[in-house]
Design a protein around this motif. Structure first.
Motif, PDB file in Angstrom:
ATOM      1  N   ASN A   1       0.144  18.908  11.899  1.00 29.78           N
ATOM      2  CA  ASN A   1      -0.202  17.709  12.677  1.00 29.78           C
ATOM      3  C   ASN A   1      -0.511  16.480  11.842  1.00 29.78           C
ATOM      4  O   ASN A   1      -1.007  15.495  12.367  1.00 29.78           O
ATOM      5  N   ILE A   2      -0.217  16.541  10.558  1.00 30.13           N
ATOM      6  CA  ILE A   2      -0.447  15.349   9.746  1.00 30.13           C
ATOM      7  C   ILE A   2       0.891  14.675   9.456  1.00 30.13           C
ATOM      8  O   ILE A   2       1.928  15.321   9.404  1.00 30.13           O
ATOM      9  N   GLY A   3       0.828  13.399   9.279  1.00 28.16           N
ATOM     10  CA  GLY A   3       2.040  12.630   9.013  1.00 28.16           C
ATOM     11  C   GLY A   3       2.402  12.638   7.542  1.00 28.16           C
ATOM     12  O   GLY A   3       1.665  13.147   6.689  1.00 28.16           O
ATOM     13  N   ARG A   4       3.537  12.036   7.262  1.00 30.57           N
ATOM     14  CA  ARG A   4       4.077  12.002   5.897  1.00 30.57           C
ATOM     15  C   ARG A   4       3.125  11.305   4.928  1.00 30.57           C
ATOM     16  O   ARG A   4       2.836  11.823   3.851  1.00 30.57           O
ATOM     17  N   GLU A   5       2.627  10.133   5.302  1.00 31.14           N
ATOM     18  CA  GLU A   5       1.741   9.380   4.418  1.00 31.14           C
ATOM     19  C   GLU A   5       0.433  10.129   4.177  1.00 31.14           C
ATOM     20  O   GLU A   5      -0.071  10.182   3.058  1.00 31.14           O
ATOM     21  N   LYS A   6      -0.111  10.717   5.219  1.00 27.47           N
ATOM     22  CA  LYS A   6      -1.353  11.495   5.089  1.00 27.47           C
ATOM     23  C   LYS A   6      -1.130  12.700   4.182  1.00 27.47           C
ATOM     24  O   LYS A   6      -1.992  13.048   3.364  1.00 27.47           O
ATOM     25  N   ALA A   7       0.039  13.336   4.286  1.00 25.24           N
ATOM     26  CA  ALA A   7       0.350  14.478   3.428  1.00 25.24           C
ATOM     27  C   ALA A   7       0.384  14.055   1.959  1.00 25.24           C
ATOM     28  O   ALA A   7      -0.115  14.778   1.084  1.00 25.24           O
ATOM     29  N   MET A   8       0.956  12.900   1.697  1.00 26.54           N
ATOM     30  CA  MET A   8       0.989  12.391   0.320  1.00 26.54           C
ATOM     31  C   MET A   8      -0.425  12.150  -0.201  1.00 26.54           C
ATOM     32  O   MET A   8      -0.757  12.523  -1.325  1.00 26.54           O
ATOM     33  N   LYS A   9      -1.249  11.514   0.631  1.00 27.66           N
ATOM     34  CA  LYS A   9      -2.629  11.231   0.235  1.00 27.66           C
ATOM     35  C   LYS A   9      -3.401  12.518  -0.036  1.00 27.66           C
ATOM     36  O   LYS A   9      -4.154  12.616  -1.005  1.00 27.66           O
ATOM     37  N   GLU A  10      -3.228  13.507   0.834  1.00 31.26           N
ATOM     38  CA  GLU A  10      -3.932  14.780   0.675  1.00 31.26           C
ATOM     39  C   GLU A  10      -3.473  15.517  -0.578  1.00 31.26           C
ATOM     40  O   GLU A  10      -4.268  16.147  -1.272  1.00 31.26           O
ATOM     41  N   TYR A  11      -2.181  15.445  -0.870  1.00 30.38           N
ATOM     42  CA  TYR A  11      -1.640  16.068  -2.080  1.00 30.38           C
ATOM     43  C   TYR A  11      -2.296  15.448  -3.311  1.00 30.38           C
ATOM     44  O   TYR A  11      -2.793  16.163  -4.186  1.00 30.38           O
ATOM     45  N   VAL A  12      -2.313  14.121  -3.357  1.00 36.79           N
ATOM     46  CA  VAL A  12      -2.901  13.404  -4.498  1.00 36.79           C
ATOM     47  C   VAL A  12      -4.391  13.737  -4.612  1.00 36.79           C
ATOM     48  O   VAL A  12      -4.893  14.007  -5.710  1.00 36.79           O
ATOM     49  N   LYS A  13      -5.074  13.747  -3.494  1.00 36.89           N
ATOM     50  CA  LYS A  13      -6.512  14.042  -3.494  1.00 36.89           C
ATOM     51  C   LYS A  13      -6.788  15.456  -4.028  1.00 36.89           C
ATOM     52  O   LYS A  13      -7.701  15.649  -4.830  1.00 36.89           O
ATOM     53  N   LEU A  14      -5.979  16.421  -3.598  1.00 35.04           N
ATOM     54  CA  LEU A  14      -6.145  17.796  -4.090  1.00 35.04           C
ATOM     55  C   LEU A  14      -5.912  17.895  -5.587  1.00 35.04           C
ATOM     56  O   LEU A  14      -6.655  18.582  -6.293  1.00 35.04           O
ATOM     57  N   VAL A  15      -4.881  17.242  -6.063  1.00 36.54           N
ATOM     58  CA  VAL A  15      -4.579  17.286  -7.496  1.00 36.54           C
ATOM     59  C   VAL A  15      -5.731  16.692  -8.294  1.00 36.54           C
ATOM     60  O   VAL A  15      -6.180  17.277  -9.280  1.00 36.54           O
ATOM     61  N   LYS A  16      -6.234  15.553  -7.854  1.00 37.79           N
ATOM     62  CA  LYS A  16      -7.345  14.905  -8.570  1.00 37.79           C
ATOM     63  C   LYS A  16      -8.607  15.764  -8.539  1.00 37.79           C
ATOM     64  O   LYS A  16      -9.280  15.928  -9.556  1.00 37.79           O
ATOM     65  N   LYS A  17      -8.911  16.318  -7.385  1.00 36.81           N
ATOM     66  CA  LYS A  17     -10.159  17.066  -7.212  1.00 36.81           C
ATOM     67  C   LYS A  17     -10.102  18.461  -7.825  1.00 36.81           C
ATOM     68  O   LYS A  17     -11.025  18.879  -8.513  1.00 36.81           O
ATOM     69  N   GLU A  18      -9.026  19.179  -7.567  1.00 34.19           N
ATOM     70  CA  GLU A  18      -8.979  20.598  -7.924  1.00 34.19           C
ATOM     71  C   GLU A  18      -8.327  20.896  -9.276  1.00 34.19           C
ATOM     72  O   GLU A  18      -8.616  21.931  -9.876  1.00 34.19           O
ATOM     73  N   ILE A  19      -7.450  20.027  -9.734  1.00 34.51           N
ATOM     74  CA  ILE A  19      -6.733  20.330 -10.979  1.00 34.51           C
ATOM     75  C   ILE A  19      -7.214  19.434 -12.117  1.00 34.51           C
ATOM     76  O   ILE A  19      -7.636  19.935 -13.159  1.00 34.51           O
ATOM     77  N   LYS A  20      -7.176  18.145 -11.922  1.00 29.30           N
ATOM     78  CA  LYS A  20      -7.529  17.234 -13.015  1.00 29.30           C
ATOM     79  C   LYS A  20      -8.993  17.319 -13.394  1.00 29.30           C
ATOM     80  O   LYS A  20      -9.320  17.265 -14.566  1.00 29.30           O
ATOM     81  N   THR A  21      -9.879  17.462 -12.420  1.00 29.50           N
ATOM     82  CA  THR A  21     -11.305  17.535 -12.744  1.00 29.50           C
ATOM     83  C   THR A  21     -11.754  18.951 -13.058  1.00 29.50           C
ATOM     84  O   THR A  21     -12.809  19.147 -13.624  1.00 29.50           O
TER      85      THR A  21
ATOM     86  N   LYS B   1       0.830  -1.196   0.000  1.00 30.51           N
ATOM     87  CA  LYS B   1       0.000   0.000   0.000  1.00 30.51           C
ATOM     88  C   LYS B   1       0.872   1.257   0.000  1.00 30.51           C
ATOM     89  O   LYS B   1       0.578   2.235  -0.669  1.00 30.51           O
ATOM     90  N   SER B   2       1.956   1.205   0.744  1.00 35.32           N
ATOM     91  CA  SER B   2       2.876   2.331   0.822  1.00 35.32           C
ATOM     92  C   SER B   2       3.508   2.628  -0.533  1.00 35.32           C
ATOM     93  O   SER B   2       3.713   3.787  -0.886  1.00 35.32           O
ATOM     94  N   GLU B   3       3.802   1.583  -1.296  1.00 35.98           N
ATOM     95  CA  GLU B   3       4.365   1.770  -2.635  1.00 35.98           C
ATOM     96  C   GLU B   3       3.383   2.500  -3.538  1.00 35.98           C
ATOM     97  O   GLU B   3       3.777   3.372  -4.306  1.00 35.98           O
ATOM     98  N   LYS B   4       2.108   2.143  -3.447  1.00 32.82           N
ATOM     99  CA  LYS B   4       1.086   2.799  -4.268  1.00 32.82           C
ATOM    100  C   LYS B   4       0.970   4.272  -3.900  1.00 32.82           C
ATOM    101  O   LYS B   4       0.859   5.127  -4.779  1.00 32.82           O
ATOM    102  N   ILE B   5       1.000   4.567  -2.627  1.00 37.83           N
ATOM    103  CA  ILE B   5       0.920   5.962  -2.188  1.00 37.83           C
ATOM    104  C   ILE B   5       2.109   6.753  -2.734  1.00 37.83           C
ATOM    105  O   ILE B   5       1.942   7.851  -3.255  1.00 37.83           O
ATOM    106  N   ASN B   6       3.306   6.179  -2.642  1.00 32.72           N
ATOM    107  CA  ASN B   6       4.495   6.841  -3.173  1.00 32.72           C
ATOM    108  C   ASN B   6       4.397   7.055  -4.679  1.00 32.72           C
ATOM    109  O   ASN B   6       4.723   8.129  -5.182  1.00 32.72           O
ATOM    110  N   THR B   7       3.939   6.038  -5.386  1.00 30.25           N
ATOM    111  CA  THR B   7       3.798   6.131  -6.843  1.00 30.25           C
ATOM    112  C   THR B   7       2.769   7.190  -7.224  1.00 30.25           C
ATOM    113  O   THR B   7       3.009   8.017  -8.109  1.00 30.25           O
ATOM    114  N   ASP B   8       1.622   7.170  -6.555  1.00 32.46           N
ATOM    115  CA  ASP B   8       0.571   8.159  -6.827  1.00 32.46           C
ATOM    116  C   ASP B   8       1.057   9.567  -6.512  1.00 32.46           C
ATOM    117  O   ASP B   8       0.775  10.509  -7.268  1.00 32.46           O
ATOM    118  N   PHE B   9       1.788   9.710  -5.410  1.00 23.66           N
ATOM    119  CA  PHE B   9       2.301  11.017  -5.013  1.00 23.66           C
ATOM    120  C   PHE B   9       3.286  11.545  -6.056  1.00 23.66           C
ATOM    121  O   PHE B   9       3.185  12.693  -6.496  1.00 23.66           O
TER     122      PHE B   9
END
Length: 88
Positions: free
Chosen positions: A66-86, A2-10
């Motif tokens: 107060n967010i961790g490294r993995e959560k920051a990666m997820k939030e970055y990816v989520k923002l890109v998908k929601k705010e830029i790509k769509t 799962k961590s590999e996927k997060i890194n790849t997506d990020f």
């Protein structure tokens, strides 16, 4: 695994943002900045020569502190998908 996927997506999201050529809203850029810095464990102070820009960047980092490294990666990816790509 799962961590590999997060890194790849990020990494893919970062590449997408770096190659994106249309203007983006400042508040979105600041969120992306904070998540990117946290995801990369970059504790350096903002490096702009403009004090006001440094203040905004520092504020974005404080808001996301107060967010961790993995959560920051997820939030970055989520923002890109929601705010830029769509939002094209």
């Amino acid at each position: 695994m799962k961590s590999e996927k997060i890194n790849t997506d990020f990494k893919a999201a970062v590449e997408y943002v770096n190659s994106y050529r249309k203007p983006l809203p400042a508040d979105l850029l600041l969120k992306l900045y904070a998540y990117y810095k946290i995801a990369n464990k970059n504790q350096n102070h903002p490096g702009s020569t403009t004090p006001l820009i440094n203040a905004f960047k520092a504020n974005a980092l404080i808001q996301a502190k107060n967010i961790g490294r993995e959560k920051a990666m997820k939030e970055y990816v989520k923002l890109v998908k929601k705010e830029i790509k769509t939002g094209q």
